[in-house]
Design an enzyme around this catalytic site. Structure first.
Site, PDB file in Angstrom:
ATOM      1  N   HIS A  17      -3.729  -5.115   1.007  1.00 29.25           N
ATOM      2  CA  HIS A  17      -3.051  -5.505   2.259  1.00 29.25           C
ATOM      3  C   HIS A  17      -3.012  -7.024   2.415  1.00 29.25           C
ATOM      4  CE1 HIS A  17      -2.537  -1.536   4.215  1.00 29.25           C
ATOM      5  NE2 HIS A  17      -3.478  -1.211   3.324  1.00 29.25           N
ATOM      6  N   GLU A  44      -1.433  -8.686   4.535  1.00 31.92           N
ATOM      7  CA  GLU A  44      -1.383  -9.111   5.948  1.00 31.92           C
ATOM      8  C   GLU A  44      -2.795  -9.310   6.504  1.00 31.92           C
ATOM      9  OE1 GLU A  44      -0.978  -6.105   4.886  1.00 31.92           O
ATOM     10  OE2 GLU A  44      -1.559  -4.573   6.331  1.00 31.92           O
ATOM     11  N   CYS A  61       0.832  -1.213   0.000  1.00 30.78           N
ATOM     12  CA  CYS A  61       0.000   0.000   0.000  1.00 30.78           C
ATOM     13  C   CYS A  61       0.869   1.267   0.000  1.00 30.78           C
ATOM     14  CB  CYS A  61      -0.989  -0.047   1.164  1.00 30.78           C
ATOM     15  SG  CYS A  61      -2.342   1.112   0.914  1.00 30.78           S
TER      16      CYS A  61
END
Lengths: 228, 189
Positions: free
Chosen positions: B174, B176, B91
């Site tokens: 993202h 994660e 990002c």
């Protein structure tokens, strides 16, 4: 890392363990000006913690932080307008610059709060985001939170109702996680919790009277009738 | 040693944008260190064999005022870096990778799950995937971007890129949060 002045924040507070732990992070890193308590009339709200929510203001008084109560009918998506209204009020009244939530895994919840805060030009903080959920239970214990389970909503979980989160509880949840594939922090709606004490409470709360009820899908709920 | 570069301006955002990446790496048992970009040293970069640059919140653009802290991604330094260490930007991290190569940012808001179409295999991703997005700015799809990067995935915005010459990867979404395997795959590049 540069040290900026602490941001003024409001914490979305339900009185359960997740918003309780998020509040401890908020107190450490921000200037918490108020709590926002959403009182939903819909027991199956997509967004907001509902069992015993009326007691959240008693918890807020025990913490000693001002609070805003916002009622909502809890209709999907429309409840977001009520949340936005409460956040706008916190922005006007307390000049907050950010919102803190206890979201862990729910993209549905997190993305909706992110949208509202972004529209209002506020920061959004989710300090529990994606955290290991057994580790979260251990952290609550290490930080001396006293949390009781007040709702269980799934087959095999009945015996957890009324239990306090302690080492035995965590072992039991680990076992159930493997056997029943439940979300060990209960954010998937498997169980709901109530914070009786925390490091930032000015006084511990005690349940004086409660009754058990069963919802239409077989979930067990401990209804708190008297708290001091 | 994996170097995680934290670009969050507020300490509390570490919990949301950095710790989840650390947790994924910790589970692989690969050693890592995390440095805030304002405290990054040449030694940190030199000692690492892989770098991940994190994302940050929707409202946080402070990092874009301090691009001098990311000189290690400049063409000049990359040419002289014999280690050719892989870099992954997430990002805001992707935006930094692209800004350092002369690309531009434009406004572009996406929040929540979006469907990204991968035109070719990218760190284990292929075809159409739900990815978690949280951004107010995007990299402009222009000649500067296409000069340096191959585009692997898009929604209405560019979602995943890889440098044409180096093992430099950028994702606007993202991993994660959803598609954690991207990070694990990056550790094996």
């Amino acid at each position: 890392m540069s040290i900026s002045p602490k941001l003024k924040t409001a914490v979305l507070f339900s009185g359960g363990k997740d918003s309780g732990l998020a509040l401890s992070y908020a107190l450490e890193h921000t200037d918490v000006k108020c709590l926002i308590i959403m009182v939903s009339q819909n027991l199956e709200s997509y967004m907001f913690h509902t069992p015993n929510i009326k007691w959240a203001q008693v918890q807020a008084k025990a913490i000693g932080i001002p609070f805003i109560i916002q009622e909502t009918k809890g209709v999907k998506e429309k409840e977001l307008k009520d949340l936005e209204k409460a956040i706008k009020l916190a922005k006007t009244k307390y000049k907050i610059q950010g919102i803190v939530t206890g979201a862990i895994e729910s993209v549905y919840q997190a993305s909706r709060v992110q949208t509202i805060t972004n529209d209002l030009d506020l920061e959004c903080f989710n300090p529990l985001w994606q955290c290991d959920q057994i580790e979260l239970l251990k952290e609550l214990l290490d930080k001396k939170f006293e949390i009781i389970i007040i709702g269980v909503f799934g087959y095999g979980l009945e015996k957890l109702i009324g239990k306090t989160i302690d080492r035995v509880f965590i072992e039991e949840v680990k076992f159930l996680k493997d056997r029943l594939k439940i979300n060990p922090a209960g954010e998937g709606g498997e169980f709901e919790s109530f914070m009786l004490n925390a490091p930032y409470y000015t006084k511990r709360l005690e349940i004086i009277k409660s009754t058990m009820t069963v919802d239409k899908e077989g979930g067990k709920i401990m209804i708190i009738e008297e708290l001091k | 040693m994996i170097l995680i570069v934290n670009i969050c301006n507020n300490l509390l955002h570490y919990q949301e944008f950095v710790r989840p990446i650390e947790d994924i790496i910790r589970n692989t048992e690969e050693p890592f260190i995390t440095r805030h970009y304002t405290e990054l040293t040449s030694k940190d970069v030199y000692d690492s064999h892989r770098i991940i640059i994190t994302g940050t919140s929707l409202q946080d653009f402070e990092y874009s005022k301090h691009l001098d802290k990311f000189k290690f991604i400049s063409d000049e330094l990359l040419k002289n870096d014999s280690s050719k260490k892989p870099i992954l930007g997430i990002c805001g991290g992707m935006q930094i990778l692209c800004l350092m190569r002369g690309c531009k940012l434009v406004k572009g808001l996406e929040i929540g799950l979006v469907k990204a179409k991968f035109s070719a295999e990218f760190l284990g991703m292929n075809g159409e995937k739900d990815v978690y997005s949280l951004h107010n700015m995007v990299v402009k799809k222009d000649n500067a971007l296409e000069k340096h990067f191959h585009i692997y995935a898009s929604t209405k915005y560019v979602q995943a890129v890889k440098d044409k010459h180096y093992k430099i990867y950028g994702v606007l979404f993202h991993p994660e949060v959803r598609n954690k395997d991207i990070i694990r795959r990056f550790l094996c590049v």
